[in-house]
Motif scaffolding. Structure first.
Motif, PDB file in Angstrom:
ATOM      1  N   ASP A 274       0.221   7.668  -0.361  1.00 23.39           N
ATOM      2  CA  ASP A 274      -0.188   7.687  -1.754  1.00 23.39           C
ATOM      3  C   ASP A 274       1.413   7.957  -2.590  1.00 23.39           C
ATOM      4  O   ASP A 274       1.021   7.971  -4.286  1.00 23.39           O
ATOM      5  CB  ASP A 274      -0.518   9.727  -1.970  1.00 23.39           C
ATOM      6  N   THR A 275       2.227   7.690  -2.709  1.00 26.91           N
ATOM      7  CA  THR A 275       3.126   7.000  -2.838  1.00 26.91           C
ATOM      8  C   THR A 275       3.652   5.601  -3.108  1.00 26.91           C
ATOM      9  O   THR A 275       4.243   4.511  -3.543  1.00 26.91           O
ATOM     10  CB  THR A 275       4.621   8.110  -2.446  1.00 26.91           C
ATOM     11  N   GLY A 276       2.732   4.436  -2.350  1.00 23.26           N
ATOM     12  CA  GLY A 276       2.597   3.366  -1.699  1.00 23.26           C
ATOM     13  C   GLY A 276       1.755   2.237  -2.645  1.00 23.26           C
ATOM     14  O   GLY A 276       0.575   2.786  -3.482  1.00 23.26           O
ATOM     15  N   ALA A 277       2.255   0.768  -2.661  1.00 26.12           N
ATOM     16  CA  ALA A 277       1.399  -0.052  -3.370  1.00 26.12           C
ATOM     17  C   ALA A 277       0.215   0.046  -2.704  1.00 26.12           C
ATOM     18  O   ALA A 277      -0.825  -1.018  -3.726  1.00 26.12           O
ATOM     19  CB  ALA A 277       2.093  -1.778  -3.674  1.00 26.12           C
ATOM     20  N   ASP A 278      -0.396   0.336  -1.765  1.00 29.93           N
ATOM     21  CA  ASP A 278      -1.082   0.820  -1.083  1.00 29.93           C
ATOM     22  C   ASP A 278      -2.601   1.871  -1.688  1.00 29.93           C
ATOM     23  O   ASP A 278      -3.621   1.785  -1.431  1.00 29.93           O
ATOM     24  CB  ASP A 278      -1.764  -0.224  -0.105  1.00 29.93           C
ATOM     25  N   GLY A 279      -1.381   2.389  -2.648  1.00 29.07           N
ATOM     26  CA  GLY A 279      -2.446   4.199  -3.136  1.00 29.07           C
ATOM     27  C   GLY A 279      -2.921   3.729  -4.278  1.00 29.07           C
ATOM     28  O   GLY A 279      -2.522   2.360  -4.798  1.00 29.07           O
ATOM     29  N   PRO A 280      -3.680   5.071  -5.102  1.00 28.83           N
ATOM     30  CA  PRO A 280      -4.647   4.536  -6.002  1.00 28.83           C
ATOM     31  C   PRO A 280      -2.927   5.116  -7.034  1.00 28.83           C
ATOM     32  O   PRO A 280      -3.380   4.716  -8.377  1.00 28.83           O
ATOM     33  CB  PRO A 280      -5.282   5.737  -6.018  1.00 28.83           C
ATOM     34  N   LEU A 281      -2.510   4.936  -6.976  1.00 27.28           N
ATOM     35  CA  LEU A 281      -1.110   5.749  -8.270  1.00 27.28           C
ATOM     36  C   LEU A 281      -0.488   4.741  -9.269  1.00 27.28           C
ATOM     37  O   LEU A 281      -1.401   5.684 -10.064  1.00 27.28           O
ATOM     38  CB  LEU A 281      -0.209   5.635  -7.527  1.00 27.28           C
ATOM     39  N   LEU A 282      -0.809   3.062  -9.486  1.00 33.55           N
ATOM     40  CA  LEU A 282      -0.963   2.858  -9.774  1.00 33.55           C
ATOM     41  C   LEU A 282      -2.184   2.350 -10.605  1.00 33.55           C
ATOM     42  O   LEU A 282      -2.515   2.855 -12.396  1.00 33.55           O
ATOM     43  CB  LEU A 282      -0.437   1.372 -10.072  1.00 33.55           C
ATOM     44  N   ILE A 384       4.781  -6.047  -1.696  1.00 26.76           N
ATOM     45  CA  ILE A 384       4.214  -5.675  -2.327  1.00 26.76           C
ATOM     46  C   ILE A 384       3.261  -6.578  -3.481  1.00 26.76           C
ATOM     47  O   ILE A 384       1.871  -6.270  -3.827  1.00 26.76           O
ATOM     48  CB  ILE A 384       4.162  -4.687  -3.297  1.00 26.76           C
ATOM     49  N   GLY A 385       3.214  -6.990  -3.401  1.00 25.97           N
ATOM     50  CA  GLY A 385       2.343  -8.142  -4.147  1.00 25.97           C
ATOM     51  C   GLY A 385       0.770  -8.717  -4.186  1.00 25.97           C
ATOM     52  O   GLY A 385      -0.178  -8.679  -4.745  1.00 25.97           O
ATOM     53  N   PRO A 386       0.302  -9.065  -2.876  1.00 23.88           N
ATOM     54  CA  PRO A 386      -0.644  -9.279  -2.296  1.00 23.88           C
ATOM     55  C   PRO A 386      -1.191  -8.403  -1.961  1.00 23.88           C
ATOM     56  O   PRO A 386      -2.962  -7.763  -2.735  1.00 23.88           O
ATOM     57  CB  PRO A 386      -0.288  -9.800  -0.823  1.00 23.88           C
ATOM     58  N   ILE A 387      -0.809  -7.130  -1.919  1.00 22.04           N
ATOM     59  CA  ILE A 387      -1.726  -5.775  -1.995  1.00 22.04           C
ATOM     60  C   ILE A 387      -2.328  -5.428  -3.184  1.00 22.04           C
ATOM     61  O   ILE A 387      -3.048  -5.120  -3.672  1.00 22.04           O
ATOM     62  CB  ILE A 387      -0.292  -4.580  -1.636  1.00 22.04           C
ATOM     63  N   THR A 388      -0.903  -5.720  -4.256  1.00 22.21           N
ATOM     64  CA  THR A 388      -1.308  -5.228  -5.956  1.00 22.21           C
ATOM     65  C   THR A 388      -2.337  -5.534  -5.966  1.00 22.21           C
ATOM     66  O   THR A 388      -3.517  -5.105  -6.838  1.00 22.21           O
ATOM     67  CB  THR A 388      -0.088  -5.461  -6.197  1.00 22.21           C
ATOM     68  N   ALA A 389      -2.240  -7.319  -6.037  1.00 18.16           N
ATOM     69  CA  ALA A 389      -2.972  -8.114  -6.576  1.00 18.16           C
ATOM     70  C   ALA A 389      -4.757  -7.942  -5.712  1.00 18.16           C
ATOM     71  O   ALA A 389      -5.479  -7.710  -6.822  1.00 18.16           O
ATOM     72  CB  ALA A 389      -2.886  -9.640  -5.984  1.00 18.16           C
ATOM     73  N   ALA A 390      -5.282  -7.394  -4.633  1.00 15.01           N
ATOM     74  CA  ALA A 390      -6.174  -7.249  -3.908  1.00 15.01           C
ATOM     75  C   ALA A 390      -6.555  -5.936  -4.249  1.00 15.01           C
ATOM     76  O   ALA A 390      -7.574  -6.523  -4.369  1.00 15.01           O
ATOM     77  CB  ALA A 390      -6.459  -7.636  -1.943  1.00 15.01           C
ATOM     78  N   ARG A 391      -5.979  -5.246  -4.164  1.00 15.44           N
ATOM     79  CA  ARG A 391      -6.343  -3.882  -4.508  1.00 15.44           C
ATOM     80  C   ARG A 391      -6.265  -3.778  -6.512  1.00 15.44           C
ATOM     81  O   ARG A 391      -7.787  -2.830  -6.642  1.00 15.44           O
ATOM     82  CB  ARG A 391      -5.205  -2.571  -4.805  1.00 15.44           C
ATOM     83  N   HIS A 392      -6.302  -4.077  -6.880  1.00 11.84           N
ATOM     84  CA  HIS A 392      -6.218  -3.938  -8.834  1.00 11.84           C
ATOM     85  C   HIS A 392      -7.141  -5.239  -9.246  1.00 11.84           C
ATOM     86  O   HIS A 392      -7.112  -4.848 -10.434  1.00 11.84           O
ATOM     87  CB  HIS A 392      -5.077  -3.127  -9.383  1.00 11.84           C
ATOM     88  N   GLY A 393      -7.157  -6.634  -8.425  1.00 12.75           N
ATOM     89  CA  GLY A 393      -7.891  -7.422  -9.148  1.00 12.75           C
ATOM     90  C   GLY A 393      -7.072  -7.560 -10.588  1.00 12.75           C
ATOM     91  O   GLY A 393      -8.363  -8.441 -11.677  1.00 12.75           O
TER      92      GLY A 393
END
Length: 431
Positions: A274-282, A384-393
């Motif tokens: 819940d505090t990671g880049a693959d979580g919903p926080l950002l 965290i780059g690819p995770i951020t790009a994929a999760r949030h578009g």
């Protein structure tokens, strides 16, 4: 014509103070929040209703922080400019039943977090720090920043094979630190010690997240002090630079974007929390910012479509003793400026258009930059780059500072690279 640099070697001096004061992700986000408070930012609670007011705000959740600045007159569909970093580093973390020992030594049971260079934790004076959860539901930071623990290495006389076969460590048997003498090991001794250290009543601590850290202070090194050595550069160097850049950008008028700093926990073990880049926080913070300013889902979609994130993490400088491990045409150098990370298999999120965004920021700041690509024969790390790009578009670009000894208890960078990165980040946030 490029603008004059905003940060200089004083930024590197301040980085060393930040590293020393931030032995855990919880301390890192607390210290980041304190710096942002001085720049006029104010904490907002996730449980409160958010207002669409202008100015600087931040959210804390465990070992993560998301901070943003809403300029005067920002429309609901205003895009974001995000600096992404992570707060955690590989280390030795205390197990749920920490009290152990053998043969007259009292020891602390630890678990390996992330992928540390295990040998770098041997024969090193270690402190203990982290977060204590109290009976009343509150938390307390603790930092025993003095020589308390040590993982002693076996003498060569008792293992002659080290010279011919190299050091081999069993993660369970060989990395449990000592912290005292005695055969009367009792459950609760370590936590009772930390309660006393923290001025808490016995039995007040009911949960803990604790980890070891080297107590040796960061310092300059080299003939001309052109290096910095210290712990947790991966990745507090980026968090520190991002906080400075955000505070600097917030002082400017007529910003075309909403600048954001996102410091995530748990990057070193996959970012799935819940505090990671693959979580919903950002995503939750960005959406709530749009809606608090009266925006609709359409405004949210427009804002995200125009958003760019710089995922800033440390990378590999060419190693003078192992140059063959690097791509032969990509040799990032210490003090050569920040690096742009590229991998066509999307272990990094950078593409050509992302490179153009970063190149423009560096040109505006008058900062040189380098490119990192892995040797084709070596597996490539990720961020965290690819995770951020994929999760949030959202468009994401992977960058960072080139260092040596990554994942060691004590890493090395150039004395100029931290402030060169910070200057490039300011230019990026300002657009």
């Amino acid at each position: 014509m490029s603008e004059p640099p905003r940060f200089d070697r004083g930024h590197t001096d301040d980085l060393m103070s930040f590293l020393a004061a931030s032995p855990t992700p919880y301390h890192a986000v607390a210290n980041t929040a304190e710096r942002l408070e001085k720049a006029g930012f104010r904490q907002v609670a996730e449980t409160d209703a958010w207002e669409g007011t202008t100015g600087g705000k931040y959210v804390l959740r465990g070992g993560a922080i998301v901070a943003w600045f809403v300029p005067e007159g920002a429309a609901p569909h205003t895009p974001f400019r995000i600096i992404g970093a992570h707060t955690d580093s590989p280390n030795l973390r205390v197990k749920p039943r920490p009290d152990t020992g053998a043969h007259g030594f009292r020891q602390v049971a630890v678990e390996i977090y992330g992928g540390p260079l295990l040998n770098s934790w041997l024969d090193r004076d270690l402190g203990l720090a982290g977060r204590l959860s109290l009976r009343d539901g509150s938390t307390r930071l603790v930092n025993v920043d003095r020589p308390l623990l040590r993982v002693p290495q076996l003498a060569i006389h008792l293992d002659r094979s080290v010279s011919s076969e190299g050091l081999k460590l069993d993660k369970q048997r060989h990395l449990q630190p000592i912290w005292g003498l005695g055969d009367d090991v009792r459950d609760g001794d370590l936590i009772a010690f930390l309660e006393e250290e923290s001025g808490l009543a016995p039995g007040e601590v009911t949960g803990w997240d604790l980890m070891t850290h080297s107590v040796e202070a960061p310092s300059y090194l080299g003939r001309d002090q052109e290096f910095v050595v210290g712990p947790r550069m991966d990745n507090l160097l980026s968090l520190h630079a991002g906080a400075g850049a955000l505070a600097s950008a917030a002082a400017r008028e007529n910003l075309p974007y909403i600048p954001v700093l996102a410091g995530f926990d748990h990057e070193e073990n996959g970012s799935q929390s819940d505090t990671g880049a693959d979580g919903p926080l950002l995503g939750g913070v960005l959406e709530r910012s749009v809606f608090a300013r009266g925006g609709s889902y359409e405004d949210r979609a427009r804002a995200f479509a125009g958003t760019v994130c710089l995922s800033s993490d440390t990378g590999h400088a060419v190693h003078p003793n192992y140059a063959e491990r690097h791509d032969p045409t990509h040799h990032p150098r210490v003090n050569g400026g920040p690096i742009l990370k590229v991998n066509v298999n999307n272990r990094y999120a950078t593409d050509g258009s992302g490179r153009a965004v970063f190149a423009a920021a560096c040109e505006k700041a008058g900062v040189p930059f380098q490119t990192f690509v892995s040797n084709n024969s070596m597996p490539c790390g990720t961020t965290i780059g690819p995770i951020t790009a994929a999760r949030h578009g959202i468009k994401t670009v992977d960058i960072g500072v080139a260092i040596l000894s990554m994942h060691s208890a004590r890493e090395l960078c150039g004395d100029r690279d931290p402030f060169l990165l910070a200057n490039a980040l300011v230019a990026f946030l300002e657009g």
